[in-house]
Write an enzyme that holds these catalytic residues in place. Sequence first.
Site, mmCIF file in Angstrom:
data_model
loop_
_atom_site.group_PDB
_atom_site.id
_atom_site.type_symbol
_atom_site.label_atom_id
_atom_site.label_comp_id
_atom_site.label_asym_id
_atom_site.label_seq_id
_atom_site.Cartn_x
_atom_site.Cartn_y
_atom_site.Cartn_z
ATOM 1 N N ASP A 4 97.234 72.794 43.840
ATOM 2 C CA ASP A 4 96.619 71.778 42.968
ATOM 3 C C ASP A 4 97.591 71.315 41.880
ATOM 4 O O ASP A 4 97.858 70.123 41.738
ATOM 5 C CB ASP A 4 95.332 72.310 42.310
ATOM 6 C CG ASP A 4 94.338 72.806 43.325
ATOM 7 O OD1 ASP A 4 94.491 72.458 44.510
ATOM 8 O OD2 ASP A 4 93.417 73.561 42.953
ATOM 9 N N CYS A 38 65.842 66.649 55.276
ATOM 10 C CA CYS A 38 64.892 67.707 54.929
ATOM 11 C C CYS A 38 64.024 67.294 53.733
ATOM 12 O O CYS A 38 63.216 66.392 53.861
ATOM 13 C CB CYS A 38 65.643 69.012 54.698
ATOM 14 S SG CYS A 38 64.562 70.436 54.716
ATOM 15 N N TYR A 39 64.203 67.877 52.561
ATOM 16 C CA TYR A 39 63.390 67.459 51.413
ATOM 17 C C TYR A 39 63.533 65.953 51.173
ATOM 18 O O TYR A 39 62.562 65.272 50.820
ATOM 19 C CB TYR A 39 63.786 68.236 50.146
ATOM 20 C CG TYR A 39 62.983 67.836 48.926
ATOM 21 C CD1 TYR A 39 61.673 68.273 48.771
ATOM 22 C CD2 TYR A 39 63.529 67.005 47.940
ATOM 23 C CE1 TYR A 39 60.919 67.899 47.667
ATOM 24 C CE2 TYR A 39 62.781 66.621 46.833
ATOM 25 C CZ TYR A 39 61.472 67.080 46.705
ATOM 26 O OH TYR A 39 60.734 66.704 45.631
ATOM 27 N N GLU A 91 74.445 68.385 58.649
ATOM 28 C CA GLU A 91 75.731 68.686 58.013
ATOM 29 C C GLU A 91 76.255 70.089 58.303
ATOM 30 O O GLU A 91 77.415 70.376 58.076
ATOM 31 C CB GLU A 91 75.620 68.471 56.490
ATOM 32 C CG GLU A 91 74.725 69.458 55.733
ATOM 33 C CD GLU A 91 73.237 69.091 55.755
ATOM 34 O OE1 GLU A 91 72.821 68.352 56.661
ATOM 35 O OE2 GLU A 91 72.493 69.563 54.872
ATOM 36 N N HIS A 95 69.198 69.842 59.398
ATOM 37 C CA HIS A 95 70.434 69.662 58.623
ATOM 38 C C HIS A 95 71.612 69.299 59.530
ATOM 39 O O HIS A 95 72.237 70.179 60.107
ATOM 40 C CB HIS A 95 70.752 70.945 57.851
ATOM 41 C CG HIS A 95 69.795 71.201 56.740
ATOM 42 N ND1 HIS A 95 69.944 70.644 55.490
ATOM 43 C CD2 HIS A 95 68.656 71.913 56.698
ATOM 44 C CE1 HIS A 95 68.939 71.009 54.724
ATOM 45 N NE2 HIS A 95 68.142 71.782 55.426
ATOM 46 N N GLY A 128 66.476 70.294 49.622
ATOM 47 C CA GLY A 128 66.266 70.994 48.354
ATOM 48 C C GLY A 128 65.126 71.973 48.498
ATOM 49 O O GLY A 128 64.362 71.913 49.473
ATOM 50 N N LYS A 166 89.428 70.185 48.279
ATOM 51 C CA LYS A 166 90.691 70.912 48.494
ATOM 52 C C LYS A 166 91.462 70.407 49.722
ATOM 53 O O LYS A 166 92.679 70.240 49.663
ATOM 54 C CB LYS A 166 90.360 72.403 48.671
ATOM 55 C CG LYS A 166 91.561 73.313 48.620
ATOM 56 C CD LYS A 166 91.890 73.631 47.194
ATOM 57 C CE LYS A 166 93.032 74.586 47.071
ATOM 58 N NZ LYS A 166 93.170 75.039 45.679
#
Length: 511
Positions: free
Chosen positions: A223, A78-79, A167, A165, A51, A367
């Site tokens: 969808d 991180c944060y 991710e 990070h 963040g 999705k």
Amino acid sequence: MLLIIDYGSQYSKLIARRVRECKVYCEIIPCDYSLEKIKGLNPKAIILSGGPSSVYEEDAPTIDKEIFNLGIPVLGICYGMQLMSHILGGEVLHLSKHEYGKTELNIDDKSDLFAGIIDDITVWMSHGDSVVKLPNGFVRIAHSGNTPYAAIADKEKKLYGVQFHPEVVHTQQGFEIIRNFVFNVAELPPTWNMKSFVEESIEEIRATVGNEKVLLGLSGGVDSTTVAVLLHKAIGDQLVCMFIDQGFMRKDEARKIVTLFNQNFKIQLIHIDAAKNFMSKIENVIDPEEKRKIIGHEFIHTFETEAKKLKENIPFLAQGTLYPDVIESASSSASKSAHKIKTHHNVGGLPEKMNFKVIEPLRKLFKDEVRLVGLELGVPEAIVYRQPFPGPGLAIRIIGEVTPERVRIVQEADDIVMAEIKKAGLYRKVWQAFAVMLPIRSVGVMGDKRTYLSTIALRVVTSEDAMTANWAHIPYDVLGNISTRIINEIPEVNRVVYDITSKPPSTIEWE
Ligand code: XMP
């Protein structure tokens, strides 16, 4: 379930997708949830996201210290790592040496979080603050040139922190680090799959709906089609689908949708051909926002009017809301008040005043998971992997005035673009490919005669999530084939140009 607590990172959704790719169910919650509420969700592991804040800022988002005593494995990113260190008695400082972008990480301990990771990896850093003193019980498990505590752990309590990070794709073996947290540290079973999702959803839908009827607005996209097939599997003919054709679909698409539903799926479909009506409302409208708004309002109006005409009492309305929309509406007021670029109009956005009870069977899914559910349910691949198509349809790909003739021209051009992109094997490699009709004419020469005709712009982009996009470097011969076919087959056009702008600064659609 694994819980991701969001401290405002632009990567929170990515963390969630990575965890789901491990076949572990996870949800993202805002960082202001109380301890009680978090406990109520019964998480088996927690990830604290990154963040923009600093732990010493006034009003910096925080978390109840008790969370670290519940025996639940926690990974702070991180944060998230700085916050955990700060709360547990470590020290965080704003150092003069910041790290942004790619950084080399040296791993000190490969026993769990970094199992199977090579000694030195490139990781993605983005921080001004650093942990300079560890809380009691913690040890260092990785460092970098500027950050002595780039990854830390209290193994007994299963509390882990990484300053980088894992991710994002720029972090080498990042997905493996997340997998290691999920499987080695938190020991979660990989049980989340779309087959069990379908089975559970069917039960849930039946329990909610009982013997009542459900109305679904169908757009022909993945969808709403997936919702339709899922509902039909659960409640059969209690499902009533309504397809409003505003006349701005692709060439032949309306007919294909009607055939698919009536003949293949045998799902009741009410087809409202509202093309003339929409055209009359949009005549002479040039302003893009105005166009979007008129089409959006008209869509809702038509839906309401037609729904009232249905004699049966239909208490439920189904919508194809996906997880990113759910996160968005639960997110902080700062991200909600973001500058409006375009008014998006979707079949899902029907008004609350219609007094329906809303069911959203896909609200937990990303999705790519919806696509898997679609395939599981036998939705044709052409729909499952259909490129995104804007709610207002081709009307916003006709710059300037929308007329029946211009709709036909852009439909023909779009049809050629689609066919050639598919033929070149590019359809699933690019995010979107389409034709835009420009409001200008230019001089040309055809068969020794002067022409003064329309221009088509070709737009092909690559993207991960439509937030940013690059213009696609597609081969010249594919561009050439598209141009030649458009000129040869559409008599009203004598020029084709290729759009070579990325997003930002452009948007993907021209309006
Ligand atoms: P822009 O033009 O904002 O588009 O870069 C981003 C993505 O959104 C699609 N798009 C829409 N999708 N309703 C939708 O469902 C809309 O009104 C709409 N407008 C744009 C666009 O095709 C691209 O994929």
